[in-house]
Write an enzyme that holds these catalytic residues in place. Structure first.
Site, PDB file in Angstrom:
ATOM      1  N   THR A 129       0.901  -1.153   0.000  1.00 36.87           N
ATOM      2  CA  THR A 129       0.000   0.000   0.000  1.00 36.87           C
ATOM      3  C   THR A 129       0.937   1.199   0.000  1.00 36.87           C
ATOM      4  O   THR A 129       2.028   1.129   0.588  1.00 36.87           O
ATOM      5  CB  THR A 129      -0.912   0.033   1.243  1.00 36.87           C
ATOM      6  OG1 THR A 129      -0.102   0.098   2.415  1.00 36.87           O
ATOM      7  CG2 THR A 129      -1.820  -1.190   1.322  1.00 36.87           C
ATOM      8  N   SER A 161      17.856  -0.245 -26.798  1.00 35.61           N
ATOM      9  CA  SER A 161      18.222   1.146 -26.996  1.00 35.61           C
ATOM     10  C   SER A 161      19.276   1.200 -28.083  1.00 35.61           C
ATOM     11  O   SER A 161      20.117   0.311 -28.179  1.00 35.61           O
ATOM     12  CB  SER A 161      18.770   1.724 -25.696  1.00 35.61           C
ATOM     13  OG  SER A 161      19.574   2.847 -25.973  1.00 35.61           O
ATOM     14  N   LYS A 189      20.065  -1.958 -22.312  1.00 35.81           N
ATOM     15  CA  LYS A 189      18.664  -1.593 -22.083  1.00 35.81           C
ATOM     16  C   LYS A 189      17.677  -2.608 -22.656  1.00 35.81           C
ATOM     17  O   LYS A 189      17.918  -3.233 -23.694  1.00 35.81           O
ATOM     18  CB  LYS A 189      18.352  -0.222 -22.701  1.00 35.81           C
ATOM     19  CG  LYS A 189      18.921   0.950 -21.932  1.00 35.81           C
ATOM     20  CD  LYS A 189      18.324   1.101 -20.546  1.00 35.81           C
ATOM     21  CE  LYS A 189      16.963   1.755 -20.565  1.00 35.81           C
ATOM     22  NZ  LYS A 189      17.018   3.197 -20.745  1.00 35.81           N
ATOM     23  N   ASN A 213      13.646  -2.089 -22.797  1.00 37.02           N
ATOM     24  CA  ASN A 213      12.591  -1.150 -22.393  1.00 37.02           C
ATOM     25  C   ASN A 213      11.203  -1.771 -22.537  1.00 37.02           C
ATOM     26  O   ASN A 213      10.930  -2.438 -23.531  1.00 37.02           O
ATOM     27  CB  ASN A 213      12.688   0.132 -23.218  1.00 37.02           C
ATOM     28  CG  ASN A 213      13.991   0.864 -22.972  1.00 37.02           C
ATOM     29  OD1 ASN A 213      14.515   0.840 -21.855  1.00 37.02           O
ATOM     30  ND2 ASN A 213      14.530   1.475 -24.017  1.00 37.02           N
ATOM     31  N   GLU A 216       4.371   0.415 -21.714  1.00 41.43           N
ATOM     32  CA  GLU A 216       4.280   1.879 -21.634  1.00 41.43           C
ATOM     33  C   GLU A 216       3.220   2.415 -22.591  1.00 41.43           C
ATOM     34  O   GLU A 216       2.500   3.372 -22.276  1.00 41.43           O
ATOM     35  CB  GLU A 216       5.636   2.515 -21.951  1.00 41.43           C
ATOM     36  CG  GLU A 216       6.659   2.285 -20.845  1.00 41.43           C
ATOM     37  CD  GLU A 216       8.042   2.761 -21.254  1.00 41.43           C
ATOM     38  OE1 GLU A 216       8.541   3.695 -20.624  1.00 41.43           O
ATOM     39  OE2 GLU A 216       8.616   2.196 -22.204  1.00 41.43           O
TER      40      GLU A 216
END
Ligand code: ARG
Length: 458
Positions: free
Chosen positions: A152, A274, A280, A282, A287
């Protein structure tokens, strides 16, 4: 189409602002189906000759075959899918095509086509959601015993199981599906026969066209029939709520995939690299699901604002109903498919989840509850005692379960050895057996309910 009244043709910009064919061509199947139902009814009621009805229906079949093969030709001069189809029909069968528009207006025609389109869209979303629910339930079953930290405020709160966490999203989608189902029931009335706004003097059989198009009944007020876009708003509002849910799951995957969390490794198929940082990975798909929720909400807002304050009955503003709905539906389809793929294939780092659940004193509530249960301490006082135990563990740099009994009894003499039975995360999770709680047997029971429901509804 209205050459009798007009001496001049439209300005080029009038053509452009007026035309909906660039986007409403997506409704060609619904437009053909509506016209076939209308022509059948016109023939059956004797409003037009039976032979003309047959010729029109045959011609509409040929137009549909052309569309299927070549796509719908976009001619701004013909304005919309209704006029394009009528023009193509005339090319096939000649002047008889002009009888199709008897006892009909484009106002009830477009309202009917759009309802049919939205109804198909609702069904598509429902099928997609059932698939995503099934993916969640499958993964939840595999991880019904897997312990992770429950949060929480994004602070470690109490241990829960991963299966329980995933099933929370199953529940959200269950409500989403009920919103879409509900919308479908409400929208399933046929506006065809309302004509321009006032109904028609021809003896149309609205029950026949309604049932031919799979509607439950005809609509009851002609003015409302041509000006109602509630069904599109119902779709967009349910889509908005759904996209919020998907964005929350997407956000969790994004957080979980970050190095500090390391709870999941998102599959290559849903990640990007990347161009400059070779390490990377991603979470782009997640997203974009998170981001698309904003666009879907924008589509909903767009149609709300279009409809706000419109007087009865049809106004041309309402032509703007389709682009936001089409856009939202396309985005939603992508989001559901991407989330389903991610849920099915994400790798859960269960060792990492367990390690984090062990830290953070997540069983503090269990110690307080034990004091209430075994030593009859009032909860508020138990909370205070437990706070001191947490502080002692923090100072010593150990978990609660690793505190020596001497330290605990020094904090409160009513604590004894039995307390260690509740201080592990496994004991904590197993004890939460209230209906809907995180105990593995509870989670399995809810998974069984879900499977029964999924089997019954899909
Ligand atoms: N293209 C129009 C629409 O999408 C069809 C209805 C046009 N009716 C009218 N009276 N101009 O709303």
């Amino acid at each position: 189409m209205w050459g009798g009244r007009f001496a001049e043709g439209p300005a080029a910009v009038m053509r452009e602002i007026n035309a909906s064919i660039p986007f409403d061509k997506r409704m060609w199947r619904q437009d053909i189906a509506g016209s076939v139902a209308h022509a059948t009814m016109l023939g059956a009621t004797g409003i037009i000759e039976a032979a003309d009805a047959v010729s029109i229906i045959d011609g509409l079949g040929q137009v549909a075959a052309d569309y299927e093969r070549d796509g719908v030709p976009v001619d701004l001069a013909l304005e919309d899918i209704h006029m394009v189809t009528e023009t193509r029909l005339a090319e096939k069968i000649g002047a008889t095509a002009g009888r199709l528009h008897t006892a009909r207006s484009r106002n009830d025609q477009v309202a009917t086509d759009f309802r049919l389109w939205v109804r198909d869209a609702l069904d598509e979303v429902d099928t997609g959601l059932a698939g995503l629910q099934r993916a969640l339930v499958n993964r939840a079953e595999t991880f019904a015993d897997t312990i992770m930290p429950g949060f929480t405020h994004l602070q470690s709160a109490q241990p829960v199981t991963l299966g329980h966490h995933l099933m929370a999203y199953y529940e959200m989608l269950r409500r989403d599906r009920s919103r879409f189902t509900d919308a479908r029931v409400r929208m399933n009335e046929c506006p065809l026969g309302a004509a321009a706004l006032a109904g028609t003097g021809f003896p149309v059989d609205r029950h026949a066209t309604a049932s031919a198009l799979g509607f439950d009944r005809p609509t009851d007020n002609s003015l409302d029939s041509v000006s109602d876009r509630d069904f599109a708003l119902d779709y967009l509002m349910a889509a908005t709520q759904l996209s919020l849910h998907l964005s929350r799951l997407a956000e969790e995957f994004i957080i979980w995939a970050s190095q500090p969390f390391g709870f999941v490794s998102l599959p290559d198929a849903y990640s990007t690299g990347s161009s400059i940082m070779p390490q990377k990975r991603n979470p782009d798909a997640a997203e974009l699901v998170r981001g698309h929720a904003g666009r879907i909400m924008g589509c909903m807002t767009s149609l709300c604002v279009t409809m706000k304050g419109l007087p009865l009955a049809y106004s041309k503003d309402m032509q703007d109903d389709k682009p936001p709905l089409f856009e939202a539906h396309d985005l939603l389809g992508l989001c559901i498919a991407a989330m389903t793929g991610m849920v099915e294939t994400v790798t859960f780092r269960t060792d990492r989840m367990r390690a984090l659940a062990e830290s953070g004193f997540a069983t503090a509530t269990d110690l307080a509850d034990w004091l209430v249960r075994e030593a009859k301490v009032p909860f508020r006082e138990a909370h205070h005692i437990t706070g001191r135990a947490v502080k002692a563990a923090e100072d010593a740099g150990v978990a609660l379960a690793a505190l020596p009994i001497g330290t605990l009894t020094a904090i409160d003499a009513r604590i004894d050895e039995r307390v260690y039975g509740v201080l592990t995360i496994d004991a904590s999770v197993a004890s939460r057996r209230s209906h809907g709680g995180t105990a593995p047997d509870q989670v399995r029971a809810r998974i069984a309910d879900a499977r029964a429901l999924l089997g019954a509804t899909t």
